[in-house]
Design a protein around this motif. Structure first.
Motif, PDB file in Angstrom:
ATOM      1  N   PHE A 371      39.446 -67.247  35.037  1.00 24.12           N
ATOM      2  CA  PHE A 371      39.472 -66.430  36.256  1.00 24.12           C
ATOM      3  C   PHE A 371      38.059 -66.044  36.688  1.00 24.12           C
ATOM      4  CE2 PHE A 371      39.892 -62.404  38.538  1.00 24.12           C
ATOM      5  CZ  PHE A 371      40.912 -62.684  39.443  1.00 24.12           C
ATOM      6  N   LEU A 372      37.210 -65.682  35.728  1.00 24.06           N
ATOM      7  CA  LEU A 372      35.829 -65.309  36.043  1.00 24.06           C
ATOM      8  C   LEU A 372      35.030 -66.505  36.547  1.00 24.06           C
ATOM      9  CD1 LEU A 372      35.055 -62.913  33.049  1.00 24.06           C
ATOM     10  CD2 LEU A 372      35.643 -62.277  35.393  1.00 24.06           C
ATOM     11  N   LEU A 373      35.288 -67.682  35.989  1.00 31.94           N
ATOM     12  CA  LEU A 373      34.637 -68.886  36.503  1.00 31.94           C
ATOM     13  C   LEU A 373      35.027 -69.115  37.963  1.00 31.94           C
ATOM     14  CD1 LEU A 373      35.058 -71.367  33.506  1.00 31.94           C
ATOM     15  CD2 LEU A 373      32.905 -70.419  34.351  1.00 31.94           C
ATOM     16  N   ALA A 374      36.317 -68.984  38.264  1.00 31.68           N
ATOM     17  CA  ALA A 374      36.787 -69.179  39.635  1.00 31.68           C
ATOM     18  C   ALA A 374      36.143 -68.172  40.584  1.00 31.68           C
ATOM     19  CB  ALA A 374      38.310 -69.064  39.680  1.00 31.68           C
ATOM     20  N   ALA A 375      36.135 -66.911  40.191  1.00 30.42           N
ATOM     21  CA  ALA A 375      35.551 -65.872  41.046  1.00 30.42           C
ATOM     22  C   ALA A 375      34.073 -66.131  41.304  1.00 30.42           C
ATOM     23  CB  ALA A 375      35.752 -64.507  40.399  1.00 30.42           C
TER      24      ALA A 375
END
Length: 778
Positions: A371-375
């Motif tokens: 999720f942090l990579l996507a954000a």
């Protein structure tokens, strides 16, 4: 999104110590999803980063550093990238602390019983190396990569290339090899990477060239394994591991590296297929070719795809017109369905090797990392795009009950990097234009209204976004409930609920202990016992007919005008017992007048009758009596005084009950008790943010002071910079964090304190005359 009852219960069980039930509904509230398809418009960068910060901060606050195994190591790949985007020092410190705690060593699997070769050859144990190398680049201490270099040197030295027999392995080890190859300028690492990748793809036949997707491992190669409907088994997270790993390899290798273009081509092939498989809610299902088999959101695979597609767009490898709506829809779906209000990230399929179910309260470290990579990549993408935003959905209350209410429509969170927007129009469902301008005031009737913002630029291109405005009657809602369920038997209230009790003992205002009973003890969940006549423990020295003030701090900032009712379950002996609601305002405690009584002289038959205090107005002076002598340790007696001289006003800072056990038919053991204490309140009328002071305090440093609703976040920025809040303002923080009102979070957002006050200092890079605009934060 309407969360099913089962999922709500699971969420409560996840926080068993929290008995505060709900928060007062504010004037402008971000609403959860409604089940409709998510928007294909990407939110502003600030909103993306704010959501991801909430998720990461929740994870850090509720989890330890963890080991160096693949799951936690995947989280730290996301955390490290998010640190690079936000420059949040806390995230870097977290990563260094984690690596240090694990000795900067590769992980081990217990099933290998310490076998060095087996651990070295397991790709899962290499994932931590990605973050170790990133941290080494920031501070090149040899210990940070010594074990990773040893580990990869061993792999390179071996003739075997079949180490990656499952596709998850590519994410775990391939980026580590690519990063190390670039760091050391040694092509041996990237050559080995290609050899193992080619073995997995071609020799082991895990890539299905016809479908453009990967089998998780050889067990799932069609037709050996099929879905329940006879389709090929393509696992969402498995393909996510591969696609995200490919992007991280491409990113790590120099532009002229051999086979880099082959990796790019593979990502493009996968993206083209996955674009066809996205579901209406923005997610990819766990079973890609049979989405109905596990027909629920799945966060980890969706996050990996969103990251990979966004990264490719940012680097020119995927077409924005085609893939931007896909990643926007995915992100909006993740935010609506997976992100809990407190930042918990749900719907992460648990550890598996094949498609399976995922639930609202399922989470894992690797899901947060993805999720942090996507954000991170989406925040970069959003910064370069024209992003139309009609603002957050709003619920506005019809306080005067005339059937209509005024609403502010606000498009100022639209991101227009090239300043091309010329016309802002707001349309109803007609569609008829009902207003124009970046901000506009409209009056709407009771009901739900979907208002479309249409922006036209200087080349007559148009963009649209929809905001849902709900005009509702201010119906009371539960804002607090304490059930006093005590699993440990007779225990003082303050040890597990935050409630305390005062009474008079030997002429001194004293605390009262042993005030509660557990569920199942005696005849039920008794909650609190008031003072009673009893010669022995545990009710030491309690005297009949002596009052007790049982109290707790207000769970939220509650204005007395908003109070609708307070209820509890009553159970008492003596027919002349008394219950009075107690509230604290301005440091003074008041008891309701007249007293209430359950009308039953014997608590055993029946017990636990509901009582409710709901006057026409909680503010009316005649409804209250002042409680005297409420300071612990002070001489005197707890007692009731006269009614206040004027109606009550302001924030209620404490709640409770003023209890008297009575004397009628008094016998040893008689008492008054209560349980299940609840508070109901209507939403408060909003207070528009008001700038009370804006002054220079030295050089380019200015101080802003505002008043508004209590505990509310307000964004502040230059009024000229409508398209990018905060870009002309550098927040310095409060002049004195220990004494200033409010808190600063999420960049240029100031959250007011319990009295509605906030203050912050900042450096301005434009002229003060252009400052300051303040509005509710999205």
């Amino acid at each position: 999104m309407s969360i099913p009852l089962k999922e709500q219960i699971l969420s409560i069980l996840r926080h068993p110590s929290k008995t505060v039930a709900l928060t007062i509904v504010s004037f402008i509230a971000l609403l959860p999803g409604t089940g409709a398809a998510p928007s294909s418009n990407l939110p502003p960068r600030s909103a993306i980063l704010s959501t991801a910060t909430l998720v990461n901060d929740y994870w850090i606050a509720n989890n330890g550093l963890d080991d160096a195994a693949w799951s936690s190591a995947t989280y730290y790949t996301g955390n490290q990238r998010f640190h690079e985007i936000t420059t949040n020092a806390a995230y870097l410190v977290r990563a260094v602390d984690w690596a240090t705690a694990n000795g900067w060593l590769r992980s081990e699997k217990s099933r290998y019983n310490g076998d060095v070769v087996k651990n070295d050859e397991d790709a899962d144990n290499h994932c931590c190396g990605q973050t170790y190398i990133d941290l080494y680049r920031l501070d090149p201490q040899s210990i940070r990569i010594a074990d990773i270099v040893r580990l990869e040197n061993y792999i390179v030295s071996q003739p075997d290339t079949d180490y990656w027999s499952w596709i998850d392995a590519f994410y775990m080890q391939a980026p580590t090899l690519a990063k190390l190859s670039t760091l050391t300028t040694n092509p041996a690492y990237s050559d080995k990477l290609w050899a193992m990748y080619n073995d997995t793809r071609t020799t082991q036949s895990l890539f299905d060239a016809t479908e453009g997707l990967w089998y998780r491992d050889s067990k799932y190669i069609y037709p050996a394994e099929t879905t329940s409907g006879g389709n090929k088994v393509f696992w969402a997270r498995g393909n996510g591991w591969m696609m995200a790993g490919l992007c991280r390899v491409i990113d790590a290798l120099p532009a002229d590296a051999p086979h880099r273009n082959d990796y790019i081509a593979m990502v493009q092939t996968m993206a083209a297929k996955l674009a066809q498989l996205q579901q209406p809610d923005g997610f990819w299902r766990s079973s890609l070719y049979e989405p109905t088999q596990f027909d629920m959101p799945e966060t980890s695979g969706t996050s990996f795809y969103t990251y990979a597609m966004a990264w490719c767009m940012n680097n020119g490898y995927l077409d924005r017109d085609t893939y931007l709506p896909i990643v926007a829809k995915a992100w909006n779906g993740l935010v609506a369905e997976s992100v809990h209000p407190d930042g918990f990230l749900g719907y992460v399929q648990l550890v598996a090797a094949a498609p399976g179910a995922s639930y609202y309260n399922d989470t894992k470290a690797y899901g947060v990392g993805a999720f942090l990579l996507a954000a991170s990549e989406l925040s970069i993408l959003a910064e370069t795009l024209f992003v139309v935003s009609a603002g957050p959905d709003q619920t506005v209350y019809d306080f005067d009950r005339d059937g209509f209410e005024g609403v502010t429509l606000d498009a100022s969170w639209t991101h227009d990097p090239d300043n091309t927007a010329e016309v802002y129009e707001w349309l109803d469902a007609g569609p008829l234009v009902i207003a124009s301008g970046i901000t506009a005031q409209v009056t709407l009737p009771l009901g739900v209204h979907d208002i479309t913002l249409r922006i036209t630029d200087n080349a007559t291109n148009t963009w649209e976004d929809v905001v849902r405005i709900t005009i509702a009657e201010p119906v009371p809602e539960q804002v607090y409930m304490e059930r006093f369920d005590n699993p440990t038997g007779d225990t003082p209230l303050d040890t597990y609920t935050g409630w305390t009790a005062l009474l008079t003992e030997n002429g001194i205002i004293s605390s009262y202990t042993n005030q509660s009973r557990a569920l199942g003890v005696a005849s039920g969940a008794y909650g609190f016992y008031a003072p009673k006549q009893d010669d022995g423990a545990p009710w030491n020295d309690a005297v009949p007919n002596q009052p007790a003030l049982v109290r707790t701090d207000a769970p939220e900032a509650v204005n007395i005008e908003s109070l609708a009712s307070i209820s509890w379950d009553a159970s008492a002996d003596n027919i002349d017992h008394q219950y009075r609601v107690a509230i604290e305002i301005g440091g003074v405690w008041y008891a309701s007048n007249p007293a209430l009584n359950d009308g039953i002289p014997d608590s055993a038959a029946p017990a636990d009758l509901p009582l409710t205090y709901h006057p026409a107005s909680f503010t009316t002076a005649s409804n209250w009596l002042t409680i005297g002598n409420t300071t612990l340790g002070a001489p005197g007696s707890l007692s009731l005084g006269a009614a206040p001289a004027s109606d009550l006003a302001g924030q209620v800072t404490g709640f409770g009950l003023y209890l008297v056990s009575g004397t009628d038919n008094e016998v040893a053991g008689d008492h008054v008790r209560f349980d299940n204490f609840g508070i109901w309140a209507t939403p408060e009328r909003p207070i528009a943010p008001l700038i009370t002071s804006f002054r220079r305090v030295g050089g380019a440093t200015w101080e802003l002071t505002i008043t508004g609703n209590a505990g509310t976040g307000y964004a502040f920025y230059s009024s000229l910079e409508l398209t990018a809040p905060g870009t002309l303002v550098t927040t310095l923080g409060q002049a004195d964090p220990s004494g200033d009102a409010g808190t600063v979070t999420g960049g240029s957002v100031l959250t007011t304190d319990a009295s509605g006050n906030g203050r912050v200092r900042m450096t301005l890079t434009d002229t003060p005359a252009n400052f300051v605009k303040v509005q509710p934060a999205p």
